[in-house]
Design an enzyme around this catalytic site. Structure first.
Site, PDB file in Angstrom:
ATOM      1  N   ARG A  19      23.970 -32.462  -6.063  1.00  0.00           N
ATOM      2  CA  ARG A  19      24.898 -31.342  -6.270  1.00  0.00           C
ATOM      3  C   ARG A  19      25.965 -31.398  -5.167  1.00  0.00           C
ATOM      4  NH1 ARG A  19      22.278 -25.894  -4.895  1.00  0.00           N
ATOM      5  NH2 ARG A  19      21.175 -26.118  -6.866  1.00  0.00           N
ATOM      6  N   ASP A  62      18.582 -26.888  -1.613  1.00  0.00           N
ATOM      7  CA  ASP A  62      19.889 -26.383  -1.153  1.00  0.00           C
ATOM      8  C   ASP A  62      20.224 -26.955   0.226  1.00  0.00           C
ATOM      9  OD1 ASP A  62      20.105 -24.790  -3.388  1.00  0.00           O
ATOM     10  OD2 ASP A  62      19.704 -22.904  -2.355  1.00  0.00           O
TER      11      ASP A  62
HETATM   12  P1  FDA Z   1      36.732 -21.773  -4.064  1.00  0.00           P
HETATM   13  O1  FDA Z   1      36.024 -20.967  -3.045  1.00  0.00           O
HETATM   14  O2  FDA Z   1      38.019 -22.404  -3.691  1.00  0.00           O
HETATM   15  O3  FDA Z   1      36.897 -20.875  -5.346  1.00  0.00           O
HETATM   16  C1  FDA Z   1      37.617 -21.284  -6.486  1.00  0.00           C
HETATM   17  C2  FDA Z   1      37.762 -20.080  -7.407  1.00  0.00           C
HETATM   18  O4  FDA Z   1      36.476 -19.708  -7.902  1.00  0.00           O
HETATM   19  C3  FDA Z   1      38.270 -18.822  -6.701  1.00  0.00           C
HETATM   20  O5  FDA Z   1      39.671 -18.765  -6.679  1.00  0.00           O
HETATM   21  C4  FDA Z   1      37.660 -17.726  -7.542  1.00  0.00           C
HETATM   22  O6  FDA Z   1      38.390 -17.544  -8.725  1.00  0.00           O
HETATM   23  C5  FDA Z   1      36.323 -18.295  -7.902  1.00  0.00           C
HETATM   24  N1  FDA Z   1      35.270 -17.904  -6.931  1.00  0.00           N
HETATM   25  C6  FDA Z   1      34.683 -18.707  -6.003  1.00  0.00           C
HETATM   26  N2  FDA Z   1      33.723 -18.033  -5.324  1.00  0.00           N
HETATM   27  C7  FDA Z   1      33.740 -16.775  -5.811  1.00  0.00           C
HETATM   28  C8  FDA Z   1      32.975 -15.610  -5.523  1.00  0.00           C
HETATM   29  N3  FDA Z   1      32.016 -15.582  -4.586  1.00  0.00           N
HETATM   30  N4  FDA Z   1      33.237 -14.486  -6.227  1.00  0.00           N
HETATM   31  C9  FDA Z   1      34.183 -14.473  -7.193  1.00  0.00           C
HETATM   32  N5  FDA Z   1      34.947 -15.550  -7.523  1.00  0.00           N
HETATM   33  C10 FDA Z   1      34.724 -16.694  -6.834  1.00  0.00           C
HETATM   34  N6  FDA Z   1      26.933 -23.916  -0.633  1.00  0.00           N
HETATM   35  C11 FDA Z   1      26.185 -24.461   0.363  1.00  0.00           C
HETATM   36  O7  FDA Z   1      26.642 -24.505   1.512  1.00  0.00           O
HETATM   37  N7  FDA Z   1      24.938 -24.945   0.083  1.00  0.00           N
HETATM   38  C12 FDA Z   1      24.419 -24.942  -1.172  1.00  0.00           C
HETATM   39  O8  FDA Z   1      23.296 -25.388  -1.370  1.00  0.00           O
HETATM   40  C13 FDA Z   1      25.217 -24.409  -2.221  1.00  0.00           C
HETATM   41  N8  FDA Z   1      24.751 -24.372  -3.507  1.00  0.00           N
HETATM   42  C14 FDA Z   1      25.622 -24.008  -4.518  1.00  0.00           C
HETATM   43  C15 FDA Z   1      25.213 -24.120  -5.838  1.00  0.00           C
HETATM   44  C16 FDA Z   1      26.107 -23.832  -6.865  1.00  0.00           C
HETATM   45  C17 FDA Z   1      25.677 -24.008  -8.287  1.00  0.00           C
HETATM   46  C18 FDA Z   1      27.430 -23.409  -6.555  1.00  0.00           C
HETATM   47  C19 FDA Z   1      28.430 -23.130  -7.629  1.00  0.00           C
HETATM   48  C20 FDA Z   1      27.811 -23.245  -5.250  1.00  0.00           C
HETATM   49  C21 FDA Z   1      26.917 -23.522  -4.229  1.00  0.00           C
HETATM   50  N9  FDA Z   1      27.277 -23.355  -2.891  1.00  0.00           N
HETATM   51  C22 FDA Z   1      26.478 -23.887  -1.906  1.00  0.00           C
HETATM   52  C23 FDA Z   1      28.489 -22.552  -2.540  1.00  0.00           C
HETATM   53  C24 FDA Z   1      29.710 -23.420  -2.347  1.00  0.00           C
HETATM   54  O9  FDA Z   1      29.579 -24.223  -1.205  1.00  0.00           O
HETATM   55  C25 FDA Z   1      30.984 -22.583  -2.234  1.00  0.00           C
HETATM   56  O10 FDA Z   1      30.885 -21.738  -1.123  1.00  0.00           O
HETATM   57  C26 FDA Z   1      31.284 -21.726  -3.461  1.00  0.00           C
HETATM   58  O11 FDA Z   1      30.954 -22.390  -4.640  1.00  0.00           O
HETATM   59  C27 FDA Z   1      32.790 -21.390  -3.519  1.00  0.00           C
HETATM   60  O12 FDA Z   1      33.544 -22.574  -3.611  1.00  0.00           O
HETATM   61  P2  FDA Z   1      34.294 -23.079  -4.925  1.00  0.00           P
HETATM   62  O13 FDA Z   1      34.023 -24.523  -5.052  1.00  0.00           O
HETATM   63  O14 FDA Z   1      33.900 -22.262  -6.087  1.00  0.00           O
HETATM   64  O15 FDA Z   1      35.826 -22.971  -4.589  1.00  0.00           O
END
Ligand code: FDA
Length: 309
Positions: free
Chosen positions: A185, A135
């Site tokens: 990732r 991570d």
């Molecule tokens: P965004 O935040 O714009 O969300 C898009 C949509 O997804 C939202 O409108 C909502 O519908 C849904 N959604 C997103 N988050 C949600 C939540 N918590 N609860 C409910 N609905 C939600 N970060 C990091 O800094 N280091 C890391 O190693 C990782 N590892 C990692 C692994 C995996 C498999 C994922 C999916 C994410 C991570 N992250 C991470 C977290 C990442 O950086 C980010 O903070 C979250 O994925 C939210 O961003 P989105 O890309 O989903 O977009």
């Protein structure tokens, strides 16, 4: 603003003590976290792997004590042993945070301690027949983490790296890590970062994500597209088609408890979907970052308080 406050609270000892002693938080924590025990996470993994892949995170971060870091390694080794014994290692890998393995220790050789600990976990993963993804934490750790990933890859080329689109440096890191076999990732980034090193505006983060995705999809590695954002998922699928990548040539990754219907639908379409599945007692920091991502989660929490009172 709310996100910044939540992320600051994620690092506060007092807020953590309060949260851990508030049983009403439990239903919301349970949405994201598989449970506290090895048996609980194995049961959740068995259920999820019927149609998806899993990456399991033993919760914990910012370990400031050597014995605690050693205990995290022992927990991962035990987990990997059970994944092998149950046959789940075919569809489940592990994710590790280097700050839980010693990177955050005050010692001068903290990086070496984290590297040695990560090596033990990689050796156990190799024996179990699965992989490890490292991570990414806040930007002060990026160089150290990428250096440790490079060292681990000398023995285990399958070790996955994580890059954060919100950081201004990440396009360059994508170019450096898009080589053959490289598992990367790509996420937006979950930490509050200063404007000097990070895009702060959502639109800028999203466009950076697309630029990074283009580099990874055009490269020779395995892009792991970690986002719940439907527009970015659609763009990833389009870019994969454009570069002749089939379902086995990239992964879509989402967090446990977030858009589970979309996860199942994408898997039913034949795409490779991996769920990030955390477990353990140290859920506070992870949980607060999930709340910060979506203010509606706070409303959900407030509603659960009201319905119980
Ligand atoms: P965004 O935040 O714009 O969300 C898009 C949509 O997804 C939202 O409108 C909502 O519908 C849904 N959604 C997103 N988050 C949600 C939540 N918590 N609860 C409910 N609905 C939600 N970060 C990091 O800094 N280091 C890391 O190693 C990782 N590892 C990692 C692994 C995996 C498999 C994922 C999916 C994410 C991570 N992250 C991470 C977290 C990442 O950086 C980010 O903070 C979250 O994925 C939210 O961003 P989105 O890309 O989903 O977009």
């Amino acid at each position: 603003m709310l996100r910044t406050v939540m992320l600051a609270a994620a690092r506060s000892r007092a807020c953590r003590d309060l949260a851990e002693n508030t049983p009403l938080l439990r239903p919301l924590v349970d949405r994201f976290v598989a449970g506290e025990t090895l048996d609980a996470v194995l049961a959740a993994t068995a259920a999820l792997t019927t149609d998806r892949l899993v990456t399991i995170d033993h919760l914990g971060e910012d370990t400031h004590d050597r014995a605690a870091a050693d205990a995290v390694v022992d927990a991962y080794v035990a987990l990997l042993g059970r994944l092998a014994a149950t046959g789940l290692a075919r569809r489940a890998e592990v994710s590790v945070k280097l700050s839980a393995l010693g990177q955050a220790l005050p010692d001068d050789d903290a990086d070496k301690i984290a590297l040695d600990n990560a090596r033990r976990i990689c050796a156990a993963a190799a024996e179990a027949g699965t992989t490890v993804t490292v991570d990414m934490e806040d930007h002060t750790t990026t160089d150290s983490t990428l250096g440790i990933v490079a060292d681990l890859r000398a023995d285990h080329p399958w070790v996955g790296a994580v890059l954060q689109a919100q950081l201004r440096r990440t396009e360059g890191d994508c170019r450096a890590l898009a080589g053959p076999g490289s598992r990367v990732r790509l996420c937006k980034g979950a930490y509050a970062e200063p404007a000097a090193v990070a895009f702060r505006d959502k639109h800028e983060v999203d466009t950076s994500y697309v630029r990074c995705l283009k580099i990874l999809m055009a490269g020779d590695g395995l892009p792991m597209v970690a986002t719940h954002d439907p527009r970015l998922v659609a763009i990833a699928r389009h870019l994969a088609d454009e570069h002749g990548r089939g379902p086995g040539d990239y992964e879509l990754q989402m967090l446990n408890g977030v858009r589970p219907d979309a996860q199942r639908e994408l898997a039913a379409e034949g795409l490779t979907v991996r769920v990030y599945l955390p477990y353990g007692t140290e859920w506070y920091g992870y949980f607060m970052r999930r709340l910060a991502e979506r203010p509606a989660n706070l409303a959900f929490f407030a509603r659960s308080l009201l319905t119980r009172s």
